[in-house]
Structure formats: C-alpha cells, structure tokens
Motif scaffolding. Structure first.
Motif, PDB file in Angstrom:
ATOM      1  N   ARG A  40      33.591  45.923  34.833  1.00  9.72           N
ATOM      2  CA  ARG A  40      34.457  44.799  35.185  1.00  9.72           C
ATOM      3  C   ARG A  40      35.251  45.046  36.476  1.00  9.72           C
ATOM      4  O   ARG A  40      36.008  44.198  36.885  1.00  9.72           O
ATOM      5  CB  ARG A  40      35.458  44.523  34.057  1.00  9.72           C
ATOM      6  N   THR A  41      35.075  46.184  37.111  1.00 11.76           N
ATOM      7  CA  THR A  41      35.892  46.487  38.282  1.00 11.76           C
ATOM      8  C   THR A  41      35.247  46.094  39.603  1.00 11.76           C
ATOM      9  O   THR A  41      35.924  46.068  40.618  1.00 11.76           O
ATOM     10  CB  THR A  41      36.240  47.987  38.338  1.00 11.76           C
ATOM     11  N   VAL A  42      33.936  45.812  39.591  1.00 11.26           N
ATOM     12  CA  VAL A  42      33.256  45.438  40.833  1.00 11.26           C
ATOM     13  C   VAL A  42      32.510  44.123  40.657  1.00 11.26           C
ATOM     14  O   VAL A  42      32.106  43.761  39.557  1.00 11.26           O
ATOM     15  CB  VAL A  42      32.280  46.537  41.313  1.00 11.26           C
ATOM     16  N   MET A  55      26.156  42.744  48.543  1.00 14.87           N
ATOM     17  CA  MET A  55      27.453  43.333  48.882  1.00 14.87           C
ATOM     18  C   MET A  55      28.210  43.548  47.580  1.00 14.87           C
ATOM     19  O   MET A  55      28.108  42.732  46.670  1.00 14.87           O
ATOM     20  CB  MET A  55      28.248  42.426  49.808  1.00 14.87           C
ATOM     21  N   VAL A  56      28.947  44.626  47.506  1.00 14.52           N
ATOM     22  CA  VAL A  56      29.736  44.935  46.314  1.00 14.52           C
ATOM     23  C   VAL A  56      31.197  44.947  46.717  1.00 14.52           C
ATOM     24  O   VAL A  56      31.580  45.563  47.713  1.00 14.52           O
ATOM     25  CB  VAL A  56      29.314  46.281  45.701  1.00 14.52           C
ATOM     26  N   HIS A  57      32.018  44.235  45.941  1.00 17.28           N
ATOM     27  CA  HIS A  57      33.448  44.122  46.193  1.00 17.28           C
ATOM     28  C   HIS A  57      34.218  44.541  44.947  1.00 17.28           C
ATOM     29  O   HIS A  57      33.680  44.532  43.838  1.00 17.28           O
ATOM     30  CB  HIS A  57      33.839  42.674  46.526  1.00 17.28           C
ATOM     31  N   LEU A  58      35.474  44.827  45.132  1.00 17.81           N
ATOM     32  CA  LEU A  58      36.347  45.078  43.986  1.00 17.81           C
ATOM     33  C   LEU A  58      36.691  43.751  43.322  1.00 17.81           C
ATOM     34  O   LEU A  58      36.947  42.766  43.999  1.00 17.81           O
ATOM     35  CB  LEU A  58      37.636  45.763  44.430  1.00 17.81           C
ATOM     36  N   SER A  59      36.719  43.728  41.991  1.00 18.28           N
ATOM     37  CA  SER A  59      37.067  42.487  41.299  1.00 18.28           C
ATOM     38  C   SER A  59      38.547  42.170  41.452  1.00 18.28           C
ATOM     39  O   SER A  59      38.928  41.016  41.544  1.00 18.28           O
ATOM     40  CB  SER A  59      36.688  42.564  39.822  1.00 18.28           C
ATOM     41  N   VAL A  60      39.372  43.198  41.485  1.00 12.88           N
ATOM     42  CA  VAL A  60      40.799  43.031  41.771  1.00 12.88           C
ATOM     43  C   VAL A  60      41.011  43.629  43.149  1.00 12.88           C
ATOM     44  O   VAL A  60      40.880  44.835  43.341  1.00 12.88           O
ATOM     45  CB  VAL A  60      41.676  43.736  40.716  1.00 12.88           C
ATOM     46  N   VAL A  89      25.849  47.085  50.371  1.00 14.22           N
ATOM     47  CA  VAL A  89      26.902  47.234  51.379  1.00 14.22           C
ATOM     48  C   VAL A  89      28.253  47.222  50.669  1.00 14.22           C
ATOM     49  O   VAL A  89      28.538  46.335  49.876  1.00 14.22           O
ATOM     50  CB  VAL A  89      26.839  46.095  52.423  1.00 14.22           C
ATOM     51  N   LEU A  90      29.066  48.226  50.963  1.00 13.28           N
ATOM     52  CA  LEU A  90      30.416  48.332  50.414  1.00 13.28           C
ATOM     53  C   LEU A  90      31.406  48.246  51.564  1.00 13.28           C
ATOM     54  O   LEU A  90      31.336  49.047  52.496  1.00 13.28           O
ATOM     55  CB  LEU A  90      30.625  49.674  49.696  1.00 13.28           C
TER      56      LEU A  90
END
Length: 172
Positions: A40-42, A55-60, A89-90
């Motif tokens: 649940r964090t990404v 692309m991977v992002h932070l959920s918060v 991609v981060l």
C-alpha cells in the motif's frame, strides 16, 4: 462541476470547451494508477506509449523513506517482472536530503541479487512541473515535517531494468 459551469455560459467559447475537454482527457490518461494488492505504500503508473515501462510513486507523497517502502518496492518489482514490464522509473524527491543523495546500498544489493540493473541520474524539476508544484505546496503551505530538508529543484531518478521474463505476457 467545473464543466457544468462552463456549459451554462450564455456566450459559448469553443476554445474554453476545448480546454475543458483536453483537461479531462489528460487527467484521464495521466491520472490512471495501479495499486498492488500486497503493498500500500507505492503506486504504479503505466506509460501511455510503452507497455513495458512504468513509473512508481509513493502513495503518500510526504512519507519518509524507510525499510517498509524498500520492501514494498521489491514486492512490486517482482509483480512487474511477472507482468512483462522491463523498465521501472522511480522519481522520489525524498532520495535527496541536505542536498546529498541518501544511501541506498541495501536496496542496490537486493536489486543485484534479483539481476536488476540500476541507473541513477539527476533530474530537474522543470521536467515534472506538477510534482514540483505539489512538493512546493506540501513543503511551504502545509509545512510537512518530512519535506523540510528536501530540495525543490534537483531530484534523483532511478531507472531499473528488469530481466526479461520468458513467461507469456498475459498481463499487459
């Protein structure tokens, strides 16, 4: 709501209608995210042009980087590898603290064990204006403590090259 107000105008401006419709289309295309059932964090954002790139992002947005996020990244990378994705991609502004890159030695070690190639590069805030404004809003208006030491102008981008999977790509 915004569109209803514009469509109720007595003198219609087709340029204005075009802008609203373009905004809705862009929001639909770029507002699509996938969340893994196991983490649940990404958040995963697929590329519009290349089905093998995400692309991977932070959920918060303002969550601090900790072991939980790195573990979740490894879980998501396994899921993406099974789905046939080859480039991840981060871009996290939190990779930099006090104008220095955070240590990611443990993360790099885990990636090497999975045969994942890691490339890092600096990226200017001008390439991601929406992320820049969101970061500025959270840092200066909301005064989020985790973003206090994060620079607004320069960020790091990690590009992960996942090994090719011989399983058929039924997911994409």
């Amino acid at each position: 709501m915004f569109g209803i107000v514009f469509f109720k105008l007595k003198n219609p401006s087709y340029y204005l209608y075009g802008i609203v419709i373009c905004f809705i289309i862009i929001h639909y295309c770029y507002g699509f995210h996938v969340v893994s059932l196991r983490t649940r964090t990404v958040i995963i954002t697929p590329s519009l042009y290349d089905k093998k790139k995400v692309m991977v992002h932070l959920s918060v947005f303002s969550k601090s980087l900790d072991k939980e996020i790195y573990k979740d990244l490894l879980v998501v990378l396994d899921e993406l590898k099974e789905a046939g994705v080859t480039i991840v991609v981060l871009i996290f502004p939190l990779f930099i603290r006090h104008k220095k890159l955070r240590s990611t030695l443990f993360f790099q070690y885990k990636l090497e064990r999975e045969n994942i190639i890691l490339e890092s590069d600096t990226i200017s805030c001008h390439k991601k204006p929406w992320l820049f404004f969101l970061l500025m809003f959270k840092k200066y208006i909301l005064k989020t403590p985790n973003l206090k030491l994060v620079p607004l102008t320069n960020w790091y981008q990690y590009t992960l090259f996942l090994p090719h999977n011989n399983i058929s790509n039924n997911y994409c």
